[in-house]
Write a protein that holds these residues in place. Structure first.
Motif, PDB file in Angstrom:
ATOM      1  N   GLN A  63       2.388   1.639  -3.461  1.00 50.16           N
ATOM      2  CA  GLN A  63       1.390   2.111  -4.416  1.00 50.16           C
ATOM      3  C   GLN A  63       1.137   3.606  -4.231  1.00 50.16           C
ATOM      4  OE1 GLN A  63      -2.409   0.137  -4.005  1.00 50.16           O
ATOM      5  NE2 GLN A  63      -2.481  -0.205  -6.203  1.00 50.16           N
ATOM      6  N   TRP A  64       1.091   4.059  -2.984  1.00 51.41           N
ATOM      7  CA  TRP A  64       0.878   5.474  -2.690  1.00 51.41           C
ATOM      8  C   TRP A  64       2.060   6.304  -3.190  1.00 51.41           C
ATOM      9  CZ3 TRP A  64       3.352   8.919   0.765  1.00 51.41           C
ATOM     10  CH2 TRP A  64       2.671  10.110   0.986  1.00 51.41           C
ATOM     11  N   LEU A  65       3.280   5.804  -2.961  1.00 50.56           N
ATOM     12  CA  LEU A  65       4.465   6.531  -3.424  1.00 50.56           C
ATOM     13  C   LEU A  65       4.549   6.552  -4.951  1.00 50.56           C
ATOM     14  CD1 LEU A  65       7.161   5.332  -0.872  1.00 50.56           C
ATOM     15  CD2 LEU A  65       6.255   7.648  -1.141  1.00 50.56           C
ATOM     16  N   LYS A 119       2.235   6.757  -7.049  1.00 52.99           N
ATOM     17  CA  LYS A 119       1.326   7.754  -7.620  1.00 52.99           C
ATOM     18  C   LYS A 119       1.887   9.163  -7.494  1.00 52.99           C
ATOM     19  CE  LYS A 119      -2.864   5.104  -6.847  1.00 52.99           C
ATOM     20  NZ  LYS A 119      -4.089   4.961  -6.041  1.00 52.99           N
ATOM     21  N   ARG A 120       2.815   9.370  -6.572  1.00 55.44           N
ATOM     22  CA  ARG A 120       3.322  10.714  -6.311  1.00 55.44           C
ATOM     23  C   ARG A 120       4.726  10.955  -6.834  1.00 55.44           C
ATOM     24  NH1 ARG A 120      -0.566   9.256  -3.409  1.00 55.44           N
ATOM     25  NH2 ARG A 120      -1.955  10.664  -2.356  1.00 55.44           N
ATOM     26  N   LEU A 171       0.837  -1.218   0.000  1.00 49.95           N
ATOM     27  CA  LEU A 171       0.000   0.000   0.000  1.00 49.95           C
ATOM     28  C   LEU A 171       0.866   1.260   0.000  1.00 49.95           C
ATOM     29  CD1 LEU A 171      -2.831  -1.094   2.454  1.00 49.95           C
ATOM     30  CD2 LEU A 171      -2.923  -0.934  -0.046  1.00 49.95           C
ATOM     31  N   LEU A 172       1.945   1.244   0.790  1.00 52.12           N
ATOM     32  CA  LEU A 172       2.838   2.402   0.819  1.00 52.12           C
ATOM     33  C   LEU A 172       3.539   2.580  -0.534  1.00 52.12           C
ATOM     34  CD1 LEU A 172       3.972   4.652   2.584  1.00 52.12           C
ATOM     35  CD2 LEU A 172       5.778   3.083   3.303  1.00 52.12           C
TER      36      LEU A 172
END
Length: 116
Positions: free
Chosen positions: A82-84, A86-87, A79-80
């Motif tokens: 995937q979040w990174l 995107k940014r 999850l971390l």
């Protein structure tokens, strides 16, 4: 001219299958499995599991507890990541990870030098 037209019409009419992953499922799955498996062999997590199993004399309970803990930590990592993703661009993420690993290596080397 008609052969070229036929070739063009054939090329555009072939549907492309949807891609689940950029590199392919089996490539991502097996590279993840082999990397994590080899990284965990002899790791502190495995040693802790070994000690808990030896002390508790309940290997099955320890196995399920350790497996659930590894699944949860993997979920947090995914999850971390995937979040990174995107940014940050992949190149920037590689530079940041390389920098973090370098800092960890220097800190570990400092511990070794202080302990000697």
């Amino acid at each position: 001219m008609t052969k070229q037209r036929d070739r063009v019409s054939t090329q555009t009419s072939v549907p492309t299958p949807p891609r689940l992953f950029h590199k392919g499922f089996s490539t991502v799955f097996f590279s993840t499995f082999v990397t994590i498996f080899l990284a965990e062999i002899g790791d502190k997590t495995q040693l802790a599991t070994l000690l808990i199993s030896a002390e508790s004399r309940s290997p099955l309970v320890v196995f399920f507890g350790a497996a659930l803990a590894l699944i949860m930590t993997s979920l947090i990592g995914v999850l971390l990541g995937q979040w990174l993703a995107k940014r940050l661009s992949p190149q920037r993420l590689e530079v940041i990870v390389a920098g973090l690993l370098l800092v960890i290596a220097v800190l570990l080397l400092g511990d070794v030098v202080e302990g000697a």
